[in-house]
Design an enzyme around this catalytic site. Structure first.
Site, PDB file in Angstrom:
ATOM      1  N   THR A 205      -0.424   2.668 -19.694  1.00 31.62           N
ATOM      2  CA  THR A 205      -1.474   2.282 -20.387  1.00 31.62           C
ATOM      3  C   THR A 205      -1.386   0.732 -20.570  1.00 31.62           C
ATOM      4  OG1 THR A 205      -1.440   4.395 -21.397  1.00 31.62           O
ATOM      5  CG2 THR A 205      -3.250   2.883 -22.078  1.00 31.62           C
ATOM      6  N   VAL A 206      -2.087  -0.238 -19.891  1.00 31.13           N
ATOM      7  CA  VAL A 206      -1.786  -1.512 -19.901  1.00 31.13           C
ATOM      8  C   VAL A 206      -2.397  -2.230 -21.215  1.00 31.13           C
ATOM      9  CG1 VAL A 206      -3.959  -2.340 -18.799  1.00 31.13           C
ATOM     10  CG2 VAL A 206      -2.008  -3.754 -18.564  1.00 31.13           C
TER      11      VAL A 206
ATOM     12  N   TYR B 179      19.680   8.183 -22.530  1.00 34.98           N
ATOM     13  CA  TYR B 179      20.978   8.494 -22.171  1.00 34.98           C
ATOM     14  C   TYR B 179      21.129   9.953 -22.062  1.00 34.98           C
ATOM     15  CZ  TYR B 179      21.900   9.695 -27.026  1.00 34.98           C
ATOM     16  OH  TYR B 179      21.705  10.344 -28.148  1.00 34.98           O
TER      17      TYR B 179
ATOM     18  N   GLY C 132       5.459   1.635 -26.487  1.00 32.90           N
ATOM     19  CA  GLY C 132       5.577   2.727 -27.608  1.00 32.90           C
ATOM     20  C   GLY C 132       6.534   1.739 -28.902  1.00 32.90           C
TER      21      GLY C 132
ATOM     22  N   LYS D 240       9.315   7.183 -38.401  1.00 32.67           N
ATOM     23  CA  LYS D 240       9.619   5.933 -38.603  1.00 32.67           C
ATOM     24  C   LYS D 240       8.581   5.111 -39.320  1.00 32.67           C
ATOM     25  CE  LYS D 240      13.040   5.817 -35.132  1.00 32.67           C
ATOM     26  NZ  LYS D 240      13.626   4.839 -33.968  1.00 32.67           N
TER      27      LYS D 240
ATOM     28  N   ASN E  59      13.867   2.272 -39.595  1.00 31.84           N
ATOM     29  CA  ASN E  59      14.844   3.410 -39.082  1.00 31.84           C
ATOM     30  C   ASN E  59      15.914   3.473 -40.096  1.00 31.84           C
ATOM     31  OD1 ASN E  59      16.433   1.306 -38.499  1.00 31.84           O
ATOM     32  ND2 ASN E  59      17.292   2.385 -36.699  1.00 31.84           N
TER      33      ASN E  59
ATOM     34  N   SER F 212      23.917  10.892 -34.965  1.00 31.38           N
ATOM     35  CA  SER F 212      24.256  10.160 -36.135  1.00 31.38           C
ATOM     36  C   SER F 212      25.255  10.748 -36.970  1.00 31.38           C
ATOM     37  CB  SER F 212      22.889   9.751 -36.900  1.00 31.38           C
ATOM     38  OG  SER F 212      21.967   8.857 -36.144  1.00 31.38           O
TER      39      SER F 212
ATOM     40  N   ASN G 275       3.057  -1.735 -18.925  1.00 31.20           N
ATOM     41  CA  ASN G 275       3.177  -0.100 -19.616  1.00 31.20           C
ATOM     42  C   ASN G 275       2.149   0.598 -18.736  1.00 31.20           C
ATOM     43  OD1 ASN G 275       3.740   1.747 -21.492  1.00 31.20           O
ATOM     44  ND2 ASN G 275       1.840   1.647 -22.448  1.00 31.20           N
TER      45      ASN G 275
HETATM   46  P1  ATR Z   1       8.799   5.756 -28.258  1.00 32.70           P
HETATM   47  O1  ATR Z   1       8.667   5.733 -29.855  1.00 32.70           O
HETATM   48  O2  ATR Z   1      10.141   6.452 -27.752  1.00 32.70           O
HETATM   49  O3  ATR Z   1       8.374   4.541 -27.567  1.00 32.70           O
HETATM   50  P2  ATR Z   1       6.082   6.543 -27.668  1.00 32.70           P
HETATM   51  O4  ATR Z   1       5.699   5.544 -28.767  1.00 32.70           O
HETATM   52  O5  ATR Z   1       5.371   7.896 -27.646  1.00 32.70           O
HETATM   53  O6  ATR Z   1       7.640   6.745 -27.925  1.00 32.70           O
HETATM   54  O7  ATR Z   1       5.794   5.724 -26.507  1.00 32.70           O
HETATM   55  C1  ATR Z   1       6.313   6.258 -25.039  1.00 32.70           C
HETATM   56  C2  ATR Z   1       6.185   5.373 -24.090  1.00 32.70           C
HETATM   57  O8  ATR Z   1       6.598   5.788 -22.808  1.00 32.70           O
HETATM   58  C3  ATR Z   1       4.693   4.713 -23.745  1.00 32.70           C
HETATM   59  O9  ATR Z   1       4.806   3.434 -23.233  1.00 32.70           O
HETATM   60  C4  ATR Z   1       4.287   5.689 -22.664  1.00 32.70           C
HETATM   61  O10 ATR Z   1       3.300   5.002 -21.874  1.00 32.70           O
HETATM   62  P3  ATR Z   1       1.771   5.314 -22.208  1.00 32.70           P
HETATM   63  O11 ATR Z   1       1.548   4.405 -23.351  1.00 32.70           O
HETATM   64  O12 ATR Z   1       1.013   4.906 -21.135  1.00 32.70           O
HETATM   65  O13 ATR Z   1       1.626   6.643 -22.640  1.00 32.70           O
HETATM   66  C5  ATR Z   1       5.682   5.730 -21.832  1.00 32.70           C
HETATM   67  N1  ATR Z   1       5.778   6.942 -20.817  1.00 32.70           N
HETATM   68  C6  ATR Z   1       6.016   8.213 -21.201  1.00 32.70           C
HETATM   69  N2  ATR Z   1       5.863   8.871 -19.973  1.00 32.70           N
HETATM   70  C7  ATR Z   1       5.878   8.224 -19.123  1.00 32.70           C
HETATM   71  C8  ATR Z   1       5.752   8.086 -17.722  1.00 32.70           C
HETATM   72  N3  ATR Z   1       5.836   9.531 -17.118  1.00 32.70           N
HETATM   73  N4  ATR Z   1       5.607   7.137 -16.901  1.00 32.70           N
HETATM   74  C9  ATR Z   1       5.392   5.967 -17.363  1.00 32.70           C
HETATM   75  N5  ATR Z   1       5.489   5.617 -18.723  1.00 32.70           N
HETATM   76  C10 ATR Z   1       5.545   6.794 -19.572  1.00 32.70           C
END
Ligand code: ATR
Length: 273
Positions: free
Chosen positions: A152-153, A215, A128, A65, A86, A16, A150
Site C-alpha cells: 500500500t504505497v 526468522y 508498518g 506498543k 517496546n 524474551s 510498500n
Molecule cells: P508490523 O508491526 O510487523 O510492521 P503491521 O504494522 O501490521 O505489522 O505491518 C505489516 C506490513 O507487512 C505492512 O507493510 C503490510 O503491507 P500493507 O501496508 O500493504 O498491508 C506488509 N504485508 C503484510 N502481508 C504482506 C504481503 N503478503 N505482501 C506484501 N506486504 C505485506
C-alpha cells in the site's frame, strides 16, 4: 528480587524470557523475567499492577506498543519518532520511561554481520510498525538513500513524509523499484502467510545483502527467494531480536550483555542451522 516481564497478546511464543534469563546469568544480575498476557483492553491495568508489585521494567510486544507509547510519562527521542514503545522502565522517582530499542537492535545486528550502512543504498520493504521503528536508526547511519516500498504505497509515502527531515528518504511502489540497492531489509509480515513482497527479481544480485526481520527454522520465504536468485549475504531477524533485548537490558540494569553466545544458544534451541 527485581521483576521484569514481556507483555503481549498472545505472548506464549515470546523468546524474551529465554534471552533475558541468559543475559542475567551472564552479567550476574539477580532478577526474574516472566511472560504476561494482558487482555486486549486491559494493558494499562496489567502494567499498573506489575509496577505496584516489584516490577522494575518490561518489554512490550504486539499489539500493545502504541498503548505503551501513550502510557509512558517520558519518552526517549527514538520512541517519540517511532510512535511506539517496546521498553518501559520505572525510575526510582516513580517516572515511567518509554523507549524503543527495535531499530537500534536492527542496526547493531547489521553491523555485527559486517554490513556497512554509510553511503549505501538501502531498500526497506514494508511500512508498518516494524518499518517505522527502523527508519530513524537507519537514517542515523547516513546511508546514501533509504527507499521505503510498500504494497500500500500511501503508507510508505506517509512514513517518508514523517522522516523527511531526518535524511535522504523516498517512497515507492513495489512495481516502480529500480536498483541497484546494496541492502534490502524485509520488514513486512508477508512471511507469516508464506508470501513474499512482489518486487522484481532483477533487484537481487550476488553482492546485495538481504535481511529479513522475521526468522524461523531455515530460510524465511523471502530469504529463500533471494538465495535462489543468487544473493550470497543472507540474514534473518534472530540477531535483531537478541540485540534489541540487550539494549533493553542495558537501559534497565546499566550493564550491556554480550549477544553472540545468546544468539547461538537461541538458534540451537530453535533447532535451526
Ligand atoms: P508490523 O508491526 O510487523 O510492521 P503491521 O504494522 O501490521 O505489522 O505491518 C505489516 C506490513 O507487512 C505492512 O507493510 C503490510 O503491507 P500493507 O501496508 O500493504 O498491508 C506488509 N504485508 C503484510 N502481508 C504482506 C504481503 N503478503 N505482501 C506484501 N506486504 C505485506
Amino acid at each position: 528480587m527485581d521483576r521484569y516481564a514481556v507483555f503481549g497478546n498472545p505472548v506464549a511464543h515470546s523468546k524474551s524470557p529465554f534471552i533475558h534469563t541468559l543475559f542475567a546469568r551472564q552479567t550476574l544480575q539477580p532478577l526474574t523475567y516472566e511472560r504476561i498476557e494482558a487482555p486486549l483492553g486491559g494493558f494499562a491495568a496489567a502494567i499498573a499492577d506489575f509496577f505496584a508489585n516489584q516490577g522494575k521494567g518490561c518489554n512490550v510486544t504486539v499489539p500493545f506498543k502504541e498503548e505503551a507509547f501513550q502510557l509512558a510519562q517520558q519518552l526517549s527521542p527514538r520512541a517519540k519518532i517511532a510512535g511506539a514503545v517496546n521498553t518501559l522502565k520505572m525510575t526510582d522517582d516513580g517516572v515511567l520511561l518509554g523507549d524503543n530499542t527495535d531499530g537500534a537492535g536492527l542496526v547493531q545486528d547489521l553491523k555485527f554481520h559486517g554490513i556497512q550502512l554509510q553511503e549505501r543504498r538501502i531498500l526497506l520493504l514494508g511500512a508498518g510498525g516494524a518499518a517505522r521503528g527502523a527508519i530513524g536508526p537507519l537514517l542515523d547511519e547516513h546511508p546514501l538513500e533509504l527507499t521505503i516500498a510498500n504494497r500500500t504505497v500511501e503508507k510508505a509515502e506517509l512514513l517518508a513524509n514523517i522522516f523527511a527531515a531526518a535524511g535522504p528518504i523516498r517512497a515507492m511502489a513495489f512495481g516502480e523499484l529500480q536498483g541497484p540497492f546494496d541492502l534490502i531489509i524485509n520488514s513486512t509480515s508477508a512471511s507469516l502467510s508464506g508470501a513474499i513482497p512482489t518486487i522484481s527479481a532483477d533487484l537481487i544480485h550476488p553482492h546485495i545483502a538481504v535481511y529479513d526481520m522475521m526468522y524461523g527454522q531455515g530460510d524465511t520465504p523471502f530469504n529463500a527467494w533471494a538465495r535462489k536468485l543468487g544473493a550470497q549475504k543472507i540474514m534473518d531477524g534472530l540477531g535483531m531480536l537478541v540485540a534489541q533485548a540487550a539494549e533493553s537490558f542495558a537501559i534497565w540494569r546499566g550493564i550491556r550483555p554480550g549477544t553472540k553466545q545468546v544468539i547461538s544458544e537461541l538458534r540451537r534451541n530453535l533447532g535451526m542451522r
